[in-house]
Structures are given as structure tokens and as C-alpha cells.
Motif scaffolding. Structure first.
Motif, PDB file in Angstrom:
ATOM      1  N   MET A 304      -6.205 -80.655  21.788  1.00  0.00           N
ATOM      2  CA  MET A 304      -6.598 -79.534  22.628  1.00  0.00           C
ATOM      3  C   MET A 304      -7.232 -78.414  21.799  1.00  0.00           C
ATOM      4  SD  MET A 304      -6.699 -78.630  25.807  1.00  0.00           S
ATOM      5  CE  MET A 304      -5.500 -79.694  26.629  1.00  0.00           C
ATOM      6  N   ARG A 305      -6.669 -78.150  20.619  1.00  0.00           N
ATOM      7  CA  ARG A 305      -7.250 -77.125  19.745  1.00  0.00           C
ATOM      8  C   ARG A 305      -8.641 -77.536  19.279  1.00  0.00           C
ATOM      9  NH1 ARG A 305      -1.832 -76.805  17.625  1.00  0.00           N
ATOM     10  NH2 ARG A 305      -0.856 -74.888  18.376  1.00  0.00           N
ATOM     11  N   LYS A 306      -8.805 -78.821  18.973  1.00  0.00           N
ATOM     12  CA  LYS A 306     -10.122 -79.303  18.551  1.00  0.00           C
ATOM     13  C   LYS A 306     -11.132 -79.153  19.688  1.00  0.00           C
ATOM     14  CE  LYS A 306     -12.520 -83.199  16.390  1.00  0.00           C
ATOM     15  NZ  LYS A 306     -13.720 -83.019  17.222  1.00  0.00           N
ATOM     16  N   LYS A 307     -10.683 -79.439  20.899  1.00  0.00           N
ATOM     17  CA  LYS A 307     -11.543 -79.299  22.064  1.00  0.00           C
ATOM     18  C   LYS A 307     -11.972 -77.836  22.229  1.00  0.00           C
ATOM     19  CE  LYS A 307     -11.635 -80.576  26.988  1.00  0.00           C
ATOM     20  NZ  LYS A 307     -10.852 -81.171  28.095  1.00  0.00           N
ATOM     21  N   ALA A 308     -11.012 -76.935  22.068  1.00  0.00           N
ATOM     22  CA  ALA A 308     -11.312 -75.503  22.182  1.00  0.00           C
ATOM     23  C   ALA A 308     -12.305 -75.075  21.107  1.00  0.00           C
ATOM     24  CB  ALA A 308     -10.024 -74.692  22.057  1.00  0.00           C
ATOM     25  N   GLU A 312     -16.510 -73.734  21.366  1.00  0.00           N
ATOM     26  CA  GLU A 312     -16.914 -72.377  20.973  1.00  0.00           C
ATOM     27  C   GLU A 312     -18.173 -72.407  20.105  1.00  0.00           C
ATOM     28  OE1 GLU A 312     -17.502 -69.012  21.267  1.00  0.00           O
ATOM     29  OE2 GLU A 312     -15.432 -69.263  21.978  1.00  0.00           O
ATOM     30  N   THR A 313     -19.078 -71.467  20.345  1.00  0.00           N
ATOM     31  CA  THR A 313     -20.317 -71.392  19.561  1.00  0.00           C
ATOM     32  C   THR A 313     -20.389 -70.134  18.696  1.00  0.00           C
ATOM     33  OG1 THR A 313     -21.436 -70.325  21.438  1.00  0.00           O
ATOM     34  CG2 THR A 313     -21.608 -72.735  21.258  1.00  0.00           C
ATOM     35  N   ASP A 314     -19.604 -69.127  19.018  1.00  0.00           N
ATOM     36  CA  ASP A 314     -19.620 -67.868  18.271  1.00  0.00           C
ATOM     37  C   ASP A 314     -18.798 -68.028  16.989  1.00  0.00           C
ATOM     38  OD1 ASP A 314     -19.205 -65.325  17.247  1.00  0.00           O
ATOM     39  OD2 ASP A 314     -19.008 -64.387  19.210  1.00  0.00           O
ATOM     40  N   PRO A 315     -19.413 -67.845  15.807  1.00  0.00           N
ATOM     41  CA  PRO A 315     -18.657 -68.031  14.557  1.00  0.00           C
ATOM     42  C   PRO A 315     -17.475 -67.084  14.406  1.00  0.00           C
ATOM     43  CG  PRO A 315     -20.826 -67.061  14.137  1.00  0.00           C
ATOM     44  CD  PRO A 315     -20.825 -67.526  15.553  1.00  0.00           C
ATOM     45  N   LEU A 316     -17.578 -65.874  14.942  1.00  0.00           N
ATOM     46  CA  LEU A 316     -16.453 -64.939  14.839  1.00  0.00           C
ATOM     47  C   LEU A 316     -15.267 -65.434  15.665  1.00  0.00           C
ATOM     48  CD1 LEU A 316     -18.198 -61.436  15.026  1.00  0.00           C
ATOM     49  CD2 LEU A 316     -17.684 -62.836  13.025  1.00  0.00           C
ATOM     50  N   LYS A 317     -15.558 -66.002  16.821  1.00  0.00           N
ATOM     51  CA  LYS A 317     -14.476 -66.548  17.652  1.00  0.00           C
ATOM     52  C   LYS A 317     -13.920 -67.830  17.041  1.00  0.00           C
ATOM     53  CE  LYS A 317     -15.907 -64.456  22.009  1.00  0.00           C
ATOM     54  NZ  LYS A 317     -16.387 -64.690  23.391  1.00  0.00           N
ATOM     55  N   LYS A 318     -14.795 -68.625  16.421  1.00  0.00           N
ATOM     56  CA  LYS A 318     -14.309 -69.819  15.717  1.00  0.00           C
ATOM     57  C   LYS A 318     -13.324 -69.410  14.628  1.00  0.00           C
ATOM     58  CE  LYS A 318     -18.022 -73.257  16.313  1.00  0.00           C
ATOM     59  NZ  LYS A 318     -17.170 -74.421  16.613  1.00  0.00           N
ATOM     60  N   ASN A 324      -5.652 -68.425  14.422  1.00  0.00           N
ATOM     61  CA  ASN A 324      -4.576 -68.669  15.373  1.00  0.00           C
ATOM     62  C   ASN A 324      -3.852 -69.969  15.030  1.00  0.00           C
ATOM     63  OD1 ASN A 324      -3.764 -70.172  18.128  1.00  0.00           O
ATOM     64  ND2 ASN A 324      -3.467 -67.977  18.385  1.00  0.00           N
ATOM     65  N   ALA A 325      -4.632 -71.009  14.703  1.00  0.00           N
ATOM     66  CA  ALA A 325      -4.022 -72.288  14.310  1.00  0.00           C
ATOM     67  C   ALA A 325      -3.231 -72.128  13.013  1.00  0.00           C
ATOM     68  CB  ALA A 325      -5.109 -73.343  14.135  1.00  0.00           C
ATOM     69  N   SER A 347     -14.508 -69.243   6.223  1.00  0.00           N
ATOM     70  CA  SER A 347     -15.818 -69.885   6.112  1.00  0.00           C
ATOM     71  C   SER A 347     -16.711 -69.509   7.296  1.00  0.00           C
ATOM     72  CB  SER A 347     -15.665 -71.409   6.025  1.00  0.00           C
ATOM     73  OG  SER A 347     -15.261 -71.955   7.267  1.00  0.00           O
ATOM     74  N   TYR A 348     -16.095 -69.144   8.422  1.00  0.00           N
ATOM     75  CA  TYR A 348     -16.873 -68.719   9.590  1.00  0.00           C
ATOM     76  C   TYR A 348     -17.081 -67.206   9.616  1.00  0.00           C
ATOM     77  CZ  TYR A 348     -16.393 -73.423  11.429  1.00  0.00           C
ATOM     78  OH  TYR A 348     -16.476 -74.782  11.589  1.00  0.00           O
ATOM     79  N   ASN A 349     -16.148 -66.477   9.030  1.00  0.00           N
ATOM     80  CA  ASN A 349     -16.277 -65.023   8.940  1.00  0.00           C
ATOM     81  C   ASN A 349     -15.763 -64.585   7.577  1.00  0.00           C
ATOM     82  OD1 ASN A 349     -16.316 -62.260   9.162  1.00  0.00           O
ATOM     83  ND2 ASN A 349     -14.804 -62.129  10.803  1.00  0.00           N
ATOM     84  N   PRO A 350     -16.650 -64.510   6.575  1.00  0.00           N
ATOM     85  CA  PRO A 350     -16.224 -64.188   5.195  1.00  0.00           C
ATOM     86  C   PRO A 350     -15.551 -62.826   5.055  1.00  0.00           C
ATOM     87  CG  PRO A 350     -18.479 -65.029   5.252  1.00  0.00           C
ATOM     88  CD  PRO A 350     -18.085 -64.743   6.668  1.00  0.00           C
ATOM     89  N   ASN A 351     -15.764 -61.950   6.032  1.00  0.00           N
ATOM     90  CA  ASN A 351     -15.175 -60.609   5.964  1.00  0.00           C
ATOM     91  C   ASN A 351     -13.987 -60.454   6.905  1.00  0.00           C
ATOM     92  OD1 ASN A 351     -17.057 -59.592   4.065  1.00  0.00           O
ATOM     93  ND2 ASN A 351     -18.575 -59.393   5.680  1.00  0.00           N
ATOM     94  N   TYR A 352     -13.295 -61.537   7.134  1.00  0.00           N
ATOM     95  CA  TYR A 352     -12.148 -61.558   8.055  1.00  0.00           C
ATOM     96  C   TYR A 352     -10.890 -61.193   7.283  1.00  0.00           C
ATOM     97  CZ  TYR A 352      -9.779 -63.238  12.319  1.00  0.00           C
ATOM     98  OH  TYR A 352      -9.062 -63.341  13.494  1.00  0.00           O
ATOM     99  N   GLY A 353     -10.599 -59.911   7.235  1.00  0.00           N
ATOM    100  CA  GLY A 353      -9.476 -59.440   6.449  1.00  0.00           C
ATOM    101  C   GLY A 353      -8.135 -60.000   6.880  1.00  0.00           C
ATOM    102  N   LYS A 354      -7.962 -60.265   8.173  1.00  0.00           N
ATOM    103  CA  LYS A 354      -6.684 -60.781   8.658  1.00  0.00           C
ATOM    104  C   LYS A 354      -6.370 -62.154   8.067  1.00  0.00           C
ATOM    105  CE  LYS A 354      -6.619 -58.244  13.044  1.00  0.00           C
ATOM    106  NZ  LYS A 354      -6.652 -58.354  14.530  1.00  0.00           N
ATOM    107  N   ALA A 355      -7.407 -62.925   7.760  1.00  0.00           N
ATOM    108  CA  ALA A 355      -7.177 -64.239   7.153  1.00  0.00           C
ATOM    109  C   ALA A 355      -6.624 -64.077   5.735  1.00  0.00           C
ATOM    110  CB  ALA A 355      -8.474 -65.043   7.132  1.00  0.00           C
TER     111      ALA A 355
END
Length: 447
Positions: A304-308, A312-318, A324-325, A347-355
Motif C-alpha cells: 500500500m505504501r508503494k502504491k501511494a 505521487e509526482t511531487d518530489p516534496l510529497k514523495k 513517514n515510512a 534524495s527527493y528533498n535535499p533540504n529536508y531538515g526533518k529527515a
């Protein structure tokens, strides 16, 4: 008949005189406007003021610049609160569709700053701005408005508080995503030298992102006092039949229960299933995957997560889905898997501080498992610190949160005595054992 002819002639003469007077006024308005604008741009404010007053009184609908420039003359040059109030009121009267949310927001600011209106009057103006467009309100006023809604309705209408919070947070999220996209575009090539315009733009995006991050945290602090499971569950049970096919209501209800840790209540599963049925989407599939996980269907949850993710096409949402996973993997004790997923998010958002912060928390949670003595255990904090410092460096929207982690991790580094008694020296490299497998520098100050 003679009197009637004289009346017609007099009427025609009056019309000609009136028309000529209107034309003369229009011409005079245009001349004075050009003089006013030229003097204002040349910072000849006293000269500009005389023509501006004429325009305010005689030509109030000639140009919105009468009010854009006039607010500076009234507020900063003349420092006349009554005149400044007139500027706002006339602008809203004659140009009601020219960025009205921002104008109301600025008006509320001015009234509050100069004690020209009561709290209720200011709240009413902010409410007008909010209803038009929360995106165009100042960061400070978004916070002030939500605090006002909370104070007024938290006891008798908590749904209104939650709905307002969701609207505001979604608006802030859209702004943050926009700034993140722009920051990523400017920083994606580390070898590129930015020109002065690009540097200014990047600085502005980072400052605005940081301000929005602070307001988001402030709103969370307000809502956390009333958005408890004890409040949410009865509220959502009461409203479920009414909104069980409303995708927006379901998404917000599921998200809030998830964020507040109310997943153990059976209502969460009911809401998640209804959300997936109401709007098959990456977001709803992600929540439903959590239900499958909870029920022991790990394979179904992963599918189901893979399907979600694939939808998705937006890299920030990816990136958000990957994080989340990662959080889910962390909750199951799969620390190395969680780190791998957090790195995929980056890799989808290099400036994602939460990661980066999540990776730091993963390291922190392994202090006792990855060290056999005090020195080794405390050096795990050096690896966590490095992740928190990366978060602060790349993501201004979480600056204050990252700063708290940095301070905490620094406070747990080995001190000079511990370093000395372990036979090590500051400045040397040290490889952390177990699954972390990172090499850090020994430094009691955490620089």
C-alpha cells in the motif's frame, strides 16, 4: 412655451459647465498625481504631501498608488494615526479588490501598534483578512488570529478551532513548499556561484521559511493544549456520520488523530478506511497502510505504501511519504531501515531538515547499544549532533527545533576529562560501533 425654452437652455448650459468642470478636475488630478508620484520617488515628501492631500480629497479613485505611497507619508513621515487610518479606510472603499487580505492585515497591525482599536475590533479585521486569503496575511497576524479563535471558541466550539488550525497550517504548508522548491532550485548545484540577485532571493526565501516554521511551531503549541485524544475522539465520533464521505474532513481527522497518538482507538481505523474509500490517493493509502501494519499485514502495508508513493509526482510529497515510512520503521525498532528511508527522503528533498533530525534521533536512541563505556556512549551524541547541525544548515523552517536538539546533543558530548581518561585526544577521528558505523571527530565543544 417661452419659459420652457429658457429652462431647456439653462439645463444645457449647466450640463456644459458641469462637464467642463469635471474635465478640468480630471486634468488637475492627473497633473497633481504625476507631481506627487515624482516627488515621492525623489523623497521630497513635504512637496509630495500637499498634492497627495488634494488627491485623497478630490481624486480618491484615480490610482491605488495614492494609498500605497500615502501610507508611508501618513505613518512614517507625518506620523499621524488619524490620517493613516483614513488611508486604509479609503483604500478599502475605493480599491476593495486590490490585495484586500494584506490590506486588512496591515490595517490591523497599524491599529494595534498605535492603540487605535479594541482587541475585538482588531480581531474582526483579522477575521476579514483570514476569510479572504490566509496566505496574504502577515505571519504575526496569522498567529494572532488563531490565538483569538482559540480563546473565543476552545470551550464552546472546538471544531471551529480545529478547522481554523487546519486551514492555516495547510496555507503555511503551501508557502513552505513553495519556498523549499525555490531554495532547492538555487542550491541544487553546489559548484554554481550565485549572482547578487540570486543571493538576495535565496536569503529572502530562507528568512521567510524560517519565519513560517516558527509560526507553525507556535500554532502547534496552541493547539496541543486542546487537541487531546480525550477531546478529539468524542468530537469525531459525534461528527462521523455527517462527514463520513467528506474527504477533506476525513483527511484532517485522520491526520490529527495520528499526530496526537490516538491510533489505538478503534475510531482511527474507521476514519482511515473511510478516507481511503472517499478519495483513493497517496495520502489516504499511506494512512491505510498504517492500519494494515497494526493488524499484522506487513506485506499488505508495504504494498500500500508503494502504491501511494508511485502515485505521487511531487518530489516534496514523495520525501514526506518516505519520512513517514521511516517514522513507522523507527516505531517498530527497525533503526537501520528507518535511516535508509530517511536518506531516501533526502534524495527527493535535499533540504529536508526533518529527515536529518530523525536520523539524529535514531542515533540518540542507540546510545546504550552502541557504546561499552561512558566515552563510547557519549560519542554517539557526536553523530546525532552532526545530523542536527545539517538540519539547521539546510532547513530554516525548523531552525528553532534543530537548535534545541543541537543544544541537547552538545550537552551530552564527552568532556575533556572523559576524553583524556579514555586515552583519546581532541581532534582525532573516532568510528562509532554497531549499526551506526559513522566516523566523527572527537570534540568536547561539538564544533
Amino acid at each position: 412655451m417661452k419659459n420652457f425654452t429658457l429652462l431647456i437652455a439653462a439645463t444645457m448650459l449647466f450640463t456644459v459647465v458641469k462637464t467642463n468642470a469635471q474635465e478640468d478636475l480630471t486634468q488637475e488630478c492627473t497633473i497633481k498625481y504625476n507631481l506627487f508620484k515624482g516627488d515621492f520617488n525623489s523623497k521630497k515628501f513635504d512637496d509630495a504631501y500637499t498634492n497627495w492631500i488634494f488627491l485623497m480629497d478630490k481624486c480618491p479613485d484615480l490610482s491605488v498608488n495614492i494609498y500605497k505611497y500615502g501610507s508611508t507619508l501618513a505613518e512614517e513621515v507625518k506620523k499621524d494615526p488619524a490620517l493613516a487610518k483614513k488611508v486604509y479606510e479609503q483604500r478599502l472603499k475605493y480599491y476593495p479588490n486590490d490585495n484586500p487580505a494584506k490590506v486588512h492585515s496591515d490595517y490591523a497591525d497599524y491599529l494595534a501598534k498605535n492603540n487605535l482599536a479594541s482587541d475585538d475590533e482588531i480581531f474582526a479585521i483579522l477575521e476579514k483578512a483570514y476569510k479572504i486569503s490566509p496566505r496574504d496575511m502577515s505571519v504575526k497576524n496569522i498567529y494572532k488570529y488563531f490565538q483569538g479563535v482559540t480563546d473565543k471558541f476552545k470551550d464552546n466550539d472546538p471544531k471551529r478551532v480545529f478547522d481554523t488550525y487546519d486551514d492555516v497550517i495547510e496555507s503555511i504548508g503551501e508557502k513552505l513548499d513553495d519556498y523549499t522548491t525555490k531554495i532547492n532550485e538555487l542550491t541544487k548545484d553546489s559548484t554554481k556561484v550565485l549572482d547578487e540577485r540570486q543571493k538576495r532571493s535565496l536569503n529572502a526565501y530562507q528568512i521567510n521559511s524560517g519565519a513560517l516554521g516558527q509560526i507553525e511551531e507556535g500554532l502547534d503549541n496552541i493547539i496541543s493544549e486542546i487537541a487531546t485524544c480525550d477531546r478529539l475522539i468524542p468530537l469525531y465520533k459525534r461528527d462521523f456520520e455527517t462527514y463520513k464521505t467528506d474527504a477533506t474532513w476525513l483527511r484532517r481527522a485522520v491526520s490529527r488523530m495520528f499526530n496526537k497518538g490516538c491510533q489505538e482507538d478503534p475510531l482511527f481505523e474507521t476514519l482511515a478506511k473511510a478516507y481511503a474509500e472517499a478519495t483513493p490517493s497517496p495520502d489516504s493509502y499511506t494512512f491505510y497502510a498504517g492500519i494494515l501494519d497494526k493488524n499484522g499485514d506487513a506485506a499488505g502495508a508495504n504494498a500500500m505504501r508503494k502504491k501511494a508513493f508511485d502515485l505521487e509526482t511531487d518530489p516534496l510529497k514523495k520525501a514526506k511519504y518516505k519520512l513517514n515510512a521511516a517514522e513507522q520503521a523507527k516505531s517498530r525498532g527497525q533503526l537501520s531501515v528507518a535511516r535508509a528511508l530517511a536518506r531516501e527522503a533526502l534524495s527527493y528533498n535535499p533540504n529536508y531538515g526533518k529527515a536529518y533530525l530523525l536520523i539524529g534521533r535514531l542515533y540518540q536512541s542507540s546510545v546504550n547499544e552502541c557504546g561499552n563505556n561512558e566515552f563510547e556512549k557519549r560519542m554517539v551524541y557526536a553523530a546525532a549532533l552532526r545530523q542536527a547541525q545539517k538540519a539547521a544548515a539546510v532547513d530554516p523552517s525548523i531552525g528553532s527545533t534543530a537548535a534545541r536538539y543541537i543544544a541537547s546533543y552538545k550537552g551530552n558530548l564527552p568532556d575533556k576529562k572523559t576524553i583524556f581518561t579514555s586515552g583519546k585526544r581532541e581532534g582525532d577521528s573516532y568510528s562509532i560501533k554497531c549499526w551506526i558505523g559513522e566516523t566523527v571527530t572527537i570534540d568536547s565543544n561539538g564544533k
